[in-house]
Design a protein around this motif. Structure first.
Motif, PDB file in Angstrom:
ATOM      1  N   ILE A 289       2.547   1.585  -3.508  1.00 33.05           N
ATOM      2  CA  ILE A 289       1.559   2.002  -4.508  1.00 33.05           C
ATOM      3  C   ILE A 289       1.280   3.499  -4.377  1.00 33.05           C
ATOM      4  O   ILE A 289       1.132   4.221  -5.377  1.00 33.05           O
ATOM      5  CB  ILE A 289       0.260   1.184  -4.360  1.00 33.05           C
ATOM      6  CG1 ILE A 289       0.471  -0.255  -4.881  1.00 33.05           C
ATOM      7  CG2 ILE A 289      -0.884   1.852  -5.107  1.00 33.05           C
ATOM      8  CD1 ILE A 289       0.682  -0.352  -6.385  1.00 33.05           C
ATOM      9  N   GLY A 290       1.207   3.976  -3.139  1.00 32.33           N
ATOM     10  CA  GLY A 290       1.022   5.415  -2.925  1.00 32.33           C
ATOM     11  C   GLY A 290       2.178   6.222  -3.503  1.00 32.33           C
ATOM     12  O   GLY A 290       1.970   7.283  -4.118  1.00 32.33           O
TER      13      GLY A 290
ATOM     14  N   LEU B  66      -3.517  -0.110 -13.730  1.00 32.89           N
ATOM     15  CA  LEU B  66      -2.883   1.104 -14.234  1.00 32.89           C
ATOM     16  C   LEU B  66      -3.708   1.655 -15.386  1.00 32.89           C
ATOM     17  O   LEU B  66      -4.134   0.905 -16.275  1.00 32.89           O
ATOM     18  CB  LEU B  66      -1.460   0.778 -14.727  1.00 32.89           C
ATOM     19  CG  LEU B  66      -0.579   1.961 -15.152  1.00 32.89           C
ATOM     20  CD1 LEU B  66      -0.226   2.838 -13.949  1.00 32.89           C
ATOM     21  CD2 LEU B  66       0.702   1.453 -15.818  1.00 32.89           C
TER      22      LEU B  66
ATOM     23  N   PHE C 212      -4.637  -4.064  -8.104  1.00 33.25           N
ATOM     24  CA  PHE C 212      -4.524  -2.706  -8.626  1.00 33.25           C
ATOM     25  C   PHE C 212      -4.461  -2.748 -10.150  1.00 33.25           C
ATOM     26  O   PHE C 212      -4.089  -3.767 -10.754  1.00 33.25           O
ATOM     27  CB  PHE C 212      -3.260  -2.019  -8.079  1.00 33.25           C
ATOM     28  CG  PHE C 212      -3.292  -1.789  -6.593  1.00 33.25           C
ATOM     29  CD1 PHE C 212      -3.840  -0.629  -6.075  1.00 33.25           C
ATOM     30  CD2 PHE C 212      -2.784  -2.750  -5.729  1.00 33.25           C
ATOM     31  CE1 PHE C 212      -3.872  -0.425  -4.700  1.00 33.25           C
ATOM     32  CE2 PHE C 212      -2.813  -2.551  -4.357  1.00 33.25           C
ATOM     33  CZ  PHE C 212      -3.363  -1.381  -3.842  1.00 33.25           C
TER      34      PHE C 212
ATOM     35  N   ALA D  50       2.033  10.923 -11.286  1.00 34.25           N
ATOM     36  CA  ALA D  50       0.947  11.901 -11.358  1.00 34.25           C
ATOM     37  C   ALA D  50       1.028  12.683 -12.664  1.00 34.25           C
ATOM     38  O   ALA D  50       2.065  13.237 -13.012  1.00 34.25           O
ATOM     39  CB  ALA D  50       1.033  12.858 -10.170  1.00 34.25           C
TER      40      ALA D  50
ATOM     41  N   ARG E 202       1.824   6.236  -7.292  1.00 29.16           N
ATOM     42  CA  ARG E 202       0.803   7.203  -7.717  1.00 29.16           C
ATOM     43  C   ARG E 202       1.392   8.612  -7.773  1.00 29.16           C
ATOM     44  O   ARG E 202       1.159   9.365  -8.717  1.00 29.16           O
ATOM     45  CB  ARG E 202      -0.375   7.197  -6.739  1.00 29.16           C
ATOM     46  CG  ARG E 202      -1.325   6.036  -6.884  1.00 29.16           C
ATOM     47  CD  ARG E 202      -2.626   6.341  -6.146  1.00 29.16           C
ATOM     48  NE  ARG E 202      -3.515   5.186  -6.179  1.00 29.16           N
ATOM     49  CZ  ARG E 202      -3.736   4.387  -5.150  1.00 29.16           C
ATOM     50  NH1 ARG E 202      -3.123   4.605  -3.994  1.00 29.16           N
ATOM     51  NH2 ARG E 202      -4.569   3.364  -5.254  1.00 29.16           N
ATOM     52  N   ALA E 203       2.153   8.953  -6.741  1.00 31.67           N
ATOM     53  CA  ALA E 203       2.734  10.297  -6.689  1.00 31.67           C
ATOM     54  C   ALA E 203       3.765  10.489  -7.802  1.00 31.67           C
ATOM     55  O   ALA E 203       3.825  11.551  -8.430  1.00 31.67           O
ATOM     56  CB  ALA E 203       3.378  10.535  -5.323  1.00 31.67           C
TER      57      ALA E 203
ATOM     58  N   GLU F 233      -2.687   6.792 -13.797  1.00 35.12           N
ATOM     59  CA  GLU F 233      -3.372   6.628 -12.521  1.00 35.12           C
ATOM     60  C   GLU F 233      -3.287   5.166 -12.095  1.00 35.12           C
ATOM     61  O   GLU F 233      -3.410   4.261 -12.927  1.00 35.12           O
ATOM     62  CB  GLU F 233      -4.838   7.040 -12.635  1.00 35.12           C
ATOM     63  CG  GLU F 233      -5.042   8.515 -12.944  1.00 35.12           C
ATOM     64  CD  GLU F 233      -6.514   8.871 -13.047  1.00 35.12           C
ATOM     65  OE1 GLU F 233      -7.351   7.961 -12.866  1.00 35.12           O
ATOM     66  OE2 GLU F 233      -6.816  10.044 -13.316  1.00 35.12           O
ATOM     67  N   VAL F 234      -3.071   4.952 -10.803  1.00 36.57           N
ATOM     68  CA  VAL F 234      -3.064   3.603 -10.227  1.00 36.57           C
ATOM     69  C   VAL F 234      -4.297   3.493  -9.347  1.00 36.57           C
ATOM     70  O   VAL F 234      -4.436   4.204  -8.349  1.00 36.57           O
ATOM     71  CB  VAL F 234      -1.786   3.349  -9.416  1.00 36.57           C
ATOM     72  CG1 VAL F 234      -1.790   1.916  -8.878  1.00 36.57           C
ATOM     73  CG2 VAL F 234      -0.548   3.596 -10.265  1.00 36.57           C
ATOM     74  N   SER F 235      -5.189   2.579  -9.717  1.00 44.24           N
ATOM     75  CA  SER F 235      -6.463   2.442  -9.009  1.00 44.24           C
ATOM     76  C   SER F 235      -6.561   1.078  -8.341  1.00 44.24           C
ATOM     77  O   SER F 235      -6.056   0.075  -8.861  1.00 44.24           O
ATOM     78  CB  SER F 235      -7.632   2.595  -9.988  1.00 44.24           C
ATOM     79  OG  SER F 235      -7.517   3.814 -10.713  1.00 44.24           O
TER      80      SER F 235
ATOM     81  N   ARG G 284       0.837  -1.207   0.000  1.00 43.10           N
ATOM     82  CA  ARG G 284       0.000   0.000   0.000  1.00 43.10           C
ATOM     83  C   ARG G 284       0.875   1.262   0.000  1.00 43.10           C
ATOM     84  O   ARG G 284       0.573   2.238  -0.692  1.00 43.10           O
ATOM     85  CB  ARG G 284      -0.940  -0.009   1.200  1.00 43.10           C
ATOM     86  CG  ARG G 284      -2.081  -1.016   1.092  1.00 43.10           C
ATOM     87  CD  ARG G 284      -3.133  -0.747   2.144  1.00 43.10           C
ATOM     88  NE  ARG G 284      -2.641  -0.973   3.497  1.00 43.10           N
ATOM     89  CZ  ARG G 284      -2.678  -2.147   4.134  1.00 43.10           C
ATOM     90  NH1 ARG G 284      -3.201  -3.218   3.523  1.00 43.10           N
ATOM     91  NH2 ARG G 284      -2.221  -2.270   5.373  1.00 43.10           N
TER      92      ARG G 284
END
Length: 406
Positions: free
Chosen positions: A291-292, A313, A311, A299, A295-296, A303-305, A288
């Motif tokens: 993954i955060g 992409l 997850f 940016a 995402r950063a 996007e990673v959802s 987690r």
């Protein structure tokens, strides 16, 4: 200069190494030693060539600085061809300055070409491009103009500028024909083959296929988000995000891109990024966090959802996602990639080119040798490594003649 030395130098200038040796093989004066060294280099006996050139440099008197400098340039090129990247670069630059100061602009330019070729080989493209820009090929004889254009092509290839590379190859062909040296023409054709050979693999929507260099260039300039496993970056047509220093983030990005448009299970991501066989709660917590961070980092590009099982992409500005991968991968893929050029490399040269420690490179070579993927020739400091089938040293040296004196 006596008539035999003149004739031998002219023979070398036209690529006739055996013809040169017939005229000076039994002579031990300094000019003859230098010419014999160049001839042996063109015939592929680089060890003997280096010894002869060193002897020639010592034999030239204190007033023959230009002749000694030319021997140094020849030694530097032999070191480059034999992948001896530990050869002292400062000696080459000093020789170039001596040649320039004495008005020998042809051999000074040749020294510059050798220095630029070394920079290209170890991946210092910015320095190579700047140094090449300072060299004017117009007054050079055809053989050296061809050498200059081959270097320009090599830089363009690594910059993924296919049209510029082809233009440089075309100019090199013309110069090689004017020089009328078969070995030089063969080297030009070998360089041209790079543009028409697979350069990498692309993986997209579950499909994998090889790409030519021009197709890689088109992929980067098109509307595709590319996870580049050759340079460890994520890019689209407008931005590049380097992840070479963040291997976990790159492993996650590549795994998600290879599965796109599907999602990837958390267990798979943990196995690929953390090399964990069994996912426990600590692994999930770390996933987690990473993954955060991903995402950063991405940016604006992607996007990673989160999904129910893992997850996924999604591209941002781009409309498609692809992974660009090297032709050869694995724990020692980079070593194999360098050896794939057909040249004989020392472990120290590979260490410099890869930016890795000598021990790391040697362990990789020993492992590959155990698998039969590489072969060693020679012993001790003379040991060199090649990809099978075993080949001999290249005989294509762009050494100018006459070397000892005018």
């Amino acid at each position: 200069m006596d008539s035999l030395i003149t004739a031998a130098a002219l023979a070398l200038a036209s690529g006739d190494a055996l013809g040169a040796l017939k005229r000076v093989a039994l002579r031990d004066d300094a000019p003859a030693l230098a010419l014999r060294g160049i001839a042996m280099a063109q015939l592929g006996d680089l060890v003997r060539a280096k010894a002869l050139l060193k002897s020639a440099a010592r034999a030239f008197g204190p007033r023959e600085a230009v002749a000694r400098a030319r021997c140094v340039v020849a030694e530097a090129e032999i070191a480059l061809v034999s992948r001896d990247l530990t050869w002292p670069v400062k000696a080459l630059e000093a020789a170039r300055k001596v040649l320039e100061a004495h008005g020998d602009r042809v051999n000074a330019a040749h020294a510059g070409n050798v220095a630029v070729r070394r920079l290209v080989l170890i991946g210092r493209l910015d320095e190579a491009e700047q140094a090449l820009g300072r060299l004017d090929p117009t007054p050079l004889p055809p053989a050296l103009r061809a050498a200059h254009e081959l270097v320009a092509s090599g830089i363009a290839v690594r910059r993924l500028k296919t049209e510029a590379a082809r233009a440089a190859i075309d100019r090199a062909r013309i110069a090689a024909r004017q020089a009328d040296i078969p070995a030089l023409s063969a080297e030009v054709e070998t360089a041209a083959h790079v543009l028409d050979a697979p350069a990498a693999r692309v993986i997209s929507r579950g499909d994998e296929r090889p790409l030519l260099l021009g197709q890689v260039e088109a992929l980067f300039s098109g509307g595709t988000l590319v996870v580049d496993a050759c340079r460890h970056v994520v890019r689209d047509a407008g931005a590049v995000v380097p992840l070479a220093s963040r291997p976990v983030l790159f492993a996650l990005a590549r795994t998600l891109a290879e599965a796109w448009p599907a999602d990837v299970a958390r267990g798979t991501l943990i196995a690929r990024a953390f090399r964990g066989k069994h996912a426990d709660e600590s692994h999930r917590a770390r996933l987690r966090v990473e993954i955060g961070r991903l995402r950063a980092a991405l940016a604006g590009l992607a996007e990673v959802s989160a999904t129910k099982r893992g997850f996924t992409l999604s591209p941002g500005r781009a409309g498609d996602i692809a992974v660009l991968a090297p032709l050869m991968e694995g724990p020692h893929g980079a070593v194999l990639a360098f050896l794939a050029d057909g040249e004989a490399w020392s472990s120290s040269a590979l260490s410099i080119a890869l930016g890795a420690s000598p021990r790391t490179v040697q362990r990789a070579l020993d492992s590959l040798a155990g698998e039969g993927k590489v072969q060693a020739i020679g012993r001790g400091r003379a040991r060199r490594w090649l990809s099978p089938p075993l080949s001999f040293f290249p005989t294509i040296l762009l050494l100018p003649g006459p070397l000892p004196s005018d």
